[in-house]
Design an enzyme around this catalytic site. Sequence first.
Site, PDB file in Angstrom:
ATOM      1  N   GLY A 180       0.486  -1.221  -0.036  1.00  0.00           N
ATOM      2  CA  GLY A 180      -0.020  -0.165   0.193  1.00  0.00           C
ATOM      3  C   GLY A 180       0.836   1.106  -0.045  1.00  0.00           C
ATOM      4  O   GLY A 180       0.446   2.312  -0.585  1.00  0.00           O
ATOM      5  N   SER A 181       1.876   1.411   0.695  1.00  0.00           N
ATOM      6  CA  SER A 181       2.648   2.653   0.773  1.00  0.00           C
ATOM      7  C   SER A 181       3.428   2.649  -0.608  1.00  0.00           C
ATOM      8  O   SER A 181       3.333   4.226  -1.088  1.00  0.00           O
ATOM      9  CB  SER A 181       3.994   2.232   1.843  1.00  0.00           C
ATOM     10  OG  SER A 181       3.216   2.197   3.184  1.00  0.00           O
ATOM     11  N   ASN A 227      -7.606   4.054   8.816  1.00  0.00           N
ATOM     12  CA  ASN A 227      -6.973   2.997   9.543  1.00  0.00           C
ATOM     13  C   ASN A 227      -7.103   2.937  10.850  1.00  0.00           C
ATOM     14  O   ASN A 227      -7.134   1.866  11.554  1.00  0.00           O
ATOM     15  CB  ASN A 227      -5.532   2.804   9.031  1.00  0.00           C
ATOM     16  CG  ASN A 227      -4.749   4.094   9.332  1.00  0.00           C
ATOM     17  OD1 ASN A 227      -5.037   5.382   8.938  1.00  0.00           O
ATOM     18  ND2 ASN A 227      -3.726   3.981  10.159  1.00  0.00           N
ATOM     19  N   GLN A 248      -7.586  -0.263   3.789  1.00  0.00           N
ATOM     20  CA  GLN A 248      -8.277  -0.631   4.800  1.00  0.00           C
ATOM     21  C   GLN A 248      -9.584  -1.327   4.384  1.00  0.00           C
ATOM     22  O   GLN A 248     -10.499  -2.009   5.107  1.00  0.00           O
ATOM     23  CB  GLN A 248      -8.564   0.169   6.078  1.00  0.00           C
ATOM     24  CG  GLN A 248      -7.340   0.536   6.515  1.00  0.00           C
ATOM     25  CD  GLN A 248      -6.672  -0.431   7.496  1.00  0.00           C
ATOM     26  OE1 GLN A 248      -7.694  -1.472   7.959  1.00  0.00           O
ATOM     27  NE2 GLN A 248      -5.372  -0.665   7.899  1.00  0.00           N
ATOM     28  N   SER A 300      -3.687  -3.237  -0.673  1.00  0.00           N
ATOM     29  CA  SER A 300      -2.488  -4.172  -0.014  1.00  0.00           C
ATOM     30  C   SER A 300      -2.958  -5.712   0.321  1.00  0.00           C
ATOM     31  O   SER A 300      -3.890  -5.800   0.640  1.00  0.00           O
ATOM     32  CB  SER A 300      -1.921  -3.514   1.301  1.00  0.00           C
ATOM     33  OG  SER A 300      -0.995  -4.088   1.981  1.00  0.00           O
ATOM     34  N   SER A 301      -2.122  -6.479   0.104  1.00  0.00           N
ATOM     35  CA  SER A 301      -2.248  -7.905   0.256  1.00  0.00           C
ATOM     36  C   SER A 301      -2.589  -8.339   1.743  1.00  0.00           C
ATOM     37  O   SER A 301      -3.345  -9.144   2.044  1.00  0.00           O
ATOM     38  CB  SER A 301      -1.080  -8.544  -0.457  1.00  0.00           C
ATOM     39  OG  SER A 301      -1.313  -9.936   0.023  1.00  0.00           O
ATOM     40  N   HIS A 302      -1.589  -7.937   2.478  1.00  0.00           N
ATOM     41  CA  HIS A 302      -1.509  -8.300   4.154  1.00  0.00           C
ATOM     42  C   HIS A 302      -2.790  -8.056   4.671  1.00  0.00           C
ATOM     43  O   HIS A 302      -2.750  -8.230   5.979  1.00  0.00           O
ATOM     44  CB  HIS A 302      -0.100  -8.253   4.628  1.00  0.00           C
ATOM     45  CG  HIS A 302       0.051  -6.905   5.104  1.00  0.00           C
ATOM     46  ND1 HIS A 302      -0.090  -6.366   6.467  1.00  0.00           N
ATOM     47  CD2 HIS A 302       0.378  -5.383   4.556  1.00  0.00           C
ATOM     48  CE1 HIS A 302       0.265  -4.981   6.625  1.00  0.00           C
ATOM     49  NE2 HIS A 302       0.450  -4.794   5.287  1.00  0.00           N
ATOM     50  N   THR A 308      12.044  -7.087 -11.124  1.00  0.00           N
ATOM     51  CA  THR A 308      11.357  -8.542 -11.153  1.00  0.00           C
ATOM     52  C   THR A 308      10.290  -8.648 -10.368  1.00  0.00           C
ATOM     53  O   THR A 308      10.169  -8.615  -8.972  1.00  0.00           O
ATOM     54  CB  THR A 308      12.608  -9.539 -10.988  1.00  0.00           C
ATOM     55  OG1 THR A 308      13.787  -9.213 -11.790  1.00  0.00           O
ATOM     56  CG2 THR A 308      11.936 -11.058 -11.214  1.00  0.00           C
ATOM     57  N   CYS A 327       1.361   6.547  19.768  1.00  0.00           N
ATOM     58  CA  CYS A 327       2.432   7.066  20.335  1.00  0.00           C
ATOM     59  C   CYS A 327       3.719   6.707  19.983  1.00  0.00           C
ATOM     60  O   CYS A 327       3.933   5.348  19.998  1.00  0.00           O
ATOM     61  CB  CYS A 327       2.064   7.270  21.739  1.00  0.00           C
ATOM     62  SG  CYS A 327       0.950   8.149  22.240  1.00  0.00           S
TER      63      CYS A 327
END
Length: 401
Positions: A68-69, A148, A176, A196-198, A234, A322
Site C-alpha cells: 500500500g505504501s 485505519n 483498509q 495491499s495484500s496483507h 522483477t 504514540c
Amino acid sequence: MYLDNSATTQVSKEVFEEMKPYFREEFGNPSTLYKLGRESKKALDQARQRVANAINAKPEEIYFTSGGSESDNLAIKGIAFKLAKKGKHIITTEIEHPAVKRTLQFLESLDFKVTYLPVYENGIIKIDDLKEAITDETILISVMHGNNELGTIQPIEEIGKVAREKGIKFHTDAVQTFGKIEVDVEKLNVDLLALSSHKINGPKGVGALYIKKGTRLEPLIHGGGQEKGIRSGTENVPGIVGFGKACELAADQLDEHYEKLTSIRNEISDKILNTIPEAYLNGDAEKRLPNLLNFRFKAIEGESLILLLDAKGYQASTGSACSSNTLEASPVLTALGLDPVDVHGSLRISLAPESEEFDVDDFVNTVAESVARLREMSPLWNQEIDYDGVMCRKNDNCKRC
C-alpha cells in the site's frame, strides 16, 4: 485472541497453498521466454485478472507493487511529477495514512501546495469544504476510503464526481476497506486506487495500484520496464499469486463476512459503552468499517491498557499511535477536536472473520477490569474538586459530580 487485523492479517491456508509451488518448483522469472518463465507469466496474468475482478477493473489497469505504501507513493508522486507544469496544488485530509501524508509533505518541500481538509468530530470531510478548496492549480485530490485508526468511511463516490466535473485526478487509499466493504472503481469514480495484500489474509510485501485507463503518471522506479514501464523490478511471483488468491476469496466472501463482522462489532461497541463509565466511541457510529472500533477511556494511558490486555491474551492496539521517543498524540484523533490528554487513552479493535470464535463478554469484562485498575492509579481520575466549599474526588459518583 488477535484483535489487530488493521495492522496485518494471518495468511489464509488457501492462499498459502497456492503460493507454495512458486517458491521452488515454478520459480522462473516471468520476463524470460522459456517454459519456466512462461508459467510464471501465466500465474501473474491470472493474479492480475483476479485483482481486477475484485474491484470491477480491467486487468490492464492493475499494476503490482510492494504494498500500500508504494502504491500511494506511486499514485501521488507519479501524478504530481507528470502534471507539475499544469499546476502544483493537491487536496487531501487531516487524517490520511502516513504513506500519503508524508509523501505530500515531501512534495511540499518541492514547492507543491497542499490543502488539508478538516474532518470534524465524526471523522468525515464535508463536500462543500472540498469544493471551496479547489483552485485552477489543483491537479490531484487524495482522500482515503476508510481510515485505519477510526474506521470511518469517506464519501468517495461524491468526491469522485466533483473531481470528474473539474477535470482533477482522484486517488484513494482503499487498503483498509477492500475485503470489508464493496470497492468498485467505477462506482467510486476514482482514477487511482491503492490496495495491499496483507490486510486481506494475503502475504506481506505485495500490493497493487489501480490506474484508470488513460491516466498517465511518472514512474518512480526505473529499470527493466516491468509492469508496462510503470514499476520496474522483477515481480514477486509467489506474493502476487497469493495476493490474487486473497482478492478472489475476499470478493467471494464479502457479504457473508460483512454481516458477521458487523454483528460482532456492534455487540462489542454496545457492551463497552454500557459497561465502562466515561467510555466513548471515536468517529462516526454508522459510517464505519464493519470490523473496526476505536474507543477512548477517560484518565488512562492507552499503552498501559494494551499491555494489560496482552497479559490476558487479547492483542489489540492503541489509537494514540504514540512513539516511545516523542509520545506524540495521534494526529488522526486530535483532528477530531479531542483533548490531547483524552486521545492518549484510546483503544483500537479490528476484527477478522475468525474473531467470531472469541467470547465477547469475557473481552468486555477484561477491558472493564483493566480500565478500572488503571484508573485506580490515575491522578486524573482521582483528582479532588471543590464543589461549593466541599472537597470530593472527581469520580466518586456523588450527586455533586
